[in-house]
Design a protein around this motif. Structure first.
Motif, mmCIF file in Angstrom:
data_model
loop_
_atom_site.group_PDB
_atom_site.id
_atom_site.type_symbol
_atom_site.label_atom_id
_atom_site.label_comp_id
_atom_site.label_asym_id
_atom_site.label_seq_id
_atom_site.Cartn_x
_atom_site.Cartn_y
_atom_site.Cartn_z
ATOM 1 N N ALA A 179 0.828 -1.207 0.000
ATOM 2 C CA ALA A 179 0.000 0.000 0.000
ATOM 3 C C ALA A 179 0.861 1.254 0.000
ATOM 4 N N GLY A 180 1.974 1.215 0.744
ATOM 5 C CA GLY A 180 2.837 2.385 0.840
ATOM 6 C C GLY A 180 3.491 2.740 -0.480
ATOM 7 N N ILE A 181 3.942 1.746 -1.228
ATOM 8 C CA ILE A 181 4.559 1.992 -2.534
ATOM 9 C C ILE A 181 3.572 2.679 -3.464
ATOM 10 N N ILE A 182 2.339 2.171 -3.508
ATOM 11 C CA ILE A 182 1.306 2.764 -4.367
ATOM 12 C C ILE A 182 1.012 4.191 -3.926
ATOM 13 N N ASN A 183 0.914 4.408 -2.616
ATOM 14 C CA ASN A 183 0.644 5.738 -2.082
ATOM 15 C C ASN A 183 1.723 6.730 -2.504
ATOM 16 N N LEU A 184 2.986 6.343 -2.372
ATOM 17 C CA LEU A 184 4.085 7.231 -2.743
ATOM 18 C C LEU A 184 4.092 7.541 -4.234
ATOM 19 N N ILE A 185 3.792 6.540 -5.051
ATOM 20 C CA ILE A 185 3.737 6.755 -6.502
ATOM 21 C C ILE A 185 2.708 7.829 -6.832
ATOM 22 N N ARG A 186 1.561 7.749 -6.180
ATOM 23 C CA ARG A 186 0.455 8.662 -6.492
ATOM 24 C C ARG A 186 0.640 10.064 -5.930
ATOM 25 N N SER A 187 1.383 10.169 -4.809
ATOM 26 C CA SER A 187 1.348 11.446 -4.094
ATOM 27 C C SER A 187 2.664 12.204 -3.981
ATOM 28 N N MET A 188 3.810 11.516 -4.075
ATOM 29 C CA MET A 188 5.059 12.178 -3.707
ATOM 30 C C MET A 188 6.098 12.262 -4.831
ATOM 31 N N SER A 189 5.786 11.765 -5.994
ATOM 32 C CA SER A 189 6.685 11.800 -7.168
ATOM 33 C C SER A 189 8.142 11.446 -6.844
ATOM 34 N N PRO A 190 8.374 10.315 -6.183
ATOM 35 C CA PRO A 190 9.760 9.947 -5.852
ATOM 36 C C PRO A 190 10.519 9.461 -7.076
ATOM 37 N N GLN A 191 11.834 9.642 -7.054
ATOM 38 C CA GLN A 191 12.692 9.031 -8.071
ATOM 39 C C GLN A 191 13.114 7.629 -7.640
ATOM 40 N N ILE A 192 13.191 7.430 -6.311
ATOM 41 C CA ILE A 192 13.558 6.133 -5.741
ATOM 42 C C ILE A 192 12.569 5.809 -4.632
ATOM 43 N N ILE A 193 12.144 4.544 -4.557
ATOM 44 C CA ILE A 193 11.360 4.064 -3.419
ATOM 45 C C ILE A 193 12.189 2.999 -2.702
ATOM 46 N N VAL A 194 12.241 3.112 -1.386
ATOM 47 C CA VAL A 194 13.043 2.209 -0.554
ATOM 48 C C VAL A 194 12.133 1.508 0.441
ATOM 49 N N THR A 195 12.274 0.196 0.563
ATOM 50 C CA THR A 195 11.564 -0.581 1.576
ATOM 51 C C THR A 195 12.532 -1.600 2.178
ATOM 52 N N ASP A 196 12.076 -2.258 3.212
ATOM 53 C CA ASP A 196 12.890 -3.261 3.894
ATOM 54 C C ASP A 196 12.135 -4.584 3.939
ATOM 55 N N GLU A 197 12.841 -5.687 3.742
ATOM 56 C CA GLU A 197 12.308 -7.034 3.961
ATOM 57 C C GLU A 197 11.061 -7.353 3.138
ATOM 58 N N ILE A 198 11.227 -7.456 1.826
ATOM 59 C CA ILE A 198 10.108 -7.824 0.954
ATOM 60 C C ILE A 198 9.931 -9.345 0.933
ATOM 61 N N GLY A 199 8.810 -9.782 0.313
ATOM 62 C CA GLY A 199 8.607 -11.226 0.198
ATOM 63 C C GLY A 199 7.193 -11.677 -0.114
#
Length: 329
Positions: free
Chosen positions: A230-250
């Protein structure tokens, strides 16, 4: 983090969330030893224990390191209870949401892991009661530790490779990730990049009441305690990041969200538990991400020479070219 800042955090944050007896015992430890501690473990009816550089040490009631369980101070149930009351400022209701996640984040980015009887509601963890263990994890920023990794993943001044950082527990993945965010956000002689961090477990930014306690750089936006997908989608829509960083995917949700980010032209840096390609490929959704070439580089850490030790770098395109050649032959 400077020693002066860490001493202040021990006195004003970490020890303030401990039973007085436990605090007094730990306060007697030599200062140089105390400043190197990674974890303080309180378990009901078990020895008081601290962890430093992957080694466990038992402590007696005089604040001395001992070898035998019989010599160590045994933590009592009431001391766990008192510590939890202090951590919650005598309002367990106020930290119920954090209890449901199994940890409390303290000012300064330090955190306390919690174990006990899990209470479920609708199949989800509502809270933890009858707490039987507390793990005080001391947060340290290690600025500059990501230099080697940053050089590997930097494509050019304004761009990076989609990167998966892998390694076993305690290999420094989150510490490296934190420093990468700060470095790319600040620019360090290059153009700074806009970064969005989805910090599901409050480990990267170490937010306390929504405010990052770690240095995330000046171009970084943080979503704290937010599910990664949910956070990745939220950032894409609202914050125009060049890089998205997360921890511990799976998870499957992570896979879907990362595809969305890549389709939007956003670069990803994330981490995963795993000491080898074999381990990664045994995890279905991680294997799918690798096979679909969602990452360009996979960097393995092992911490053999300290935080930031790179044991292997895999170029994903080259990996599949090699497999194709082997299949043809």
């Amino acid at each position: 983090m400077s020693n002066q800042r860490l001493i202040q955090d021990f006195n004003e944050v970490i020890f303030k969330g401990m039973d007085l007896k436990i605090k007094n015992i730990l306060s007697r430890l030599p200062l140089t030893f105390l400043l190197g501690i990674d974890e303080i473990r309180l378990r009901v009816n078990n020895p008081l224990m601290v962890c430093k550089m992957k080694e466990d040490f038992l402590i007696n009631d005089h604040g001395e390191i001992v070898q035998s369980v019989k010599e160590a101070y045994i933590v009592k149930e009431k001391e766990i209870h008192n510590s939890l009351q202090l951590l919650s400022q005598y309002s367990l209701y106020s930290i119920e949401e954090e209890l449901s996640k199994g940890f409390i984040t303290l000012r300064g980015g330090h955190r306390v892991g919690i174990t006990g009887k899990v209470v479920l509601e609708g199949g989800e963890v509502k809270t933890i009661k009858y707490v039987n263990g507390l793990n005080y994890r001391v947060m340290r920023e290690v600025k500059g530790c990501s230099r080697t990794v940053a050089q590997i993943i930097q494509r050019d001044e304004n761009d990076i490779y989609h990167t998966l950082i892998a390694g076993p527990p305690k290999s420094g993945k989150t510490t490296i990730l934190r420093d990468l965010v700060r470095a790319f956000s600040m620019g360090n002689g290059r153009s700074g990049l806009k970064i969005g961090v989805v910090d599901e477990r409050s480990e990267i930014a170490g937010c306390h009441r929504g405010i990052p306690q770690n240095d995330m750089g000046i171009r970084t936006d943080v979503l704290d305690c937010c599910p990664k997908g949910a956070g990745i989608i939220n950032l894409i829509r609202s914050m125009s990041p060049q890089i998205i960083v997360t921890d511990e995917i799976g998870s499957k949700e992570d896979l879907i969200a990362i595809r969305e980010a890549l389709n939007a032209g956003i670069k990803m840096i994330t981490t995963v538990h795993g000491a080898s390609m074999e381990e990664l490929l045994n995890r279905p959704y991680i294997a799918q991400m690798i096979q679909d070439k969602l990452f360009e580089k996979i960097i393995f850490l092992d911490n053999s020479n300290g935080i930031g030790t790179v044991s292997k770098v895999i170029e994903v395109n080259e990996l599949f070219k090699k497999e194709e050649l082997e299949h043809v032959s």
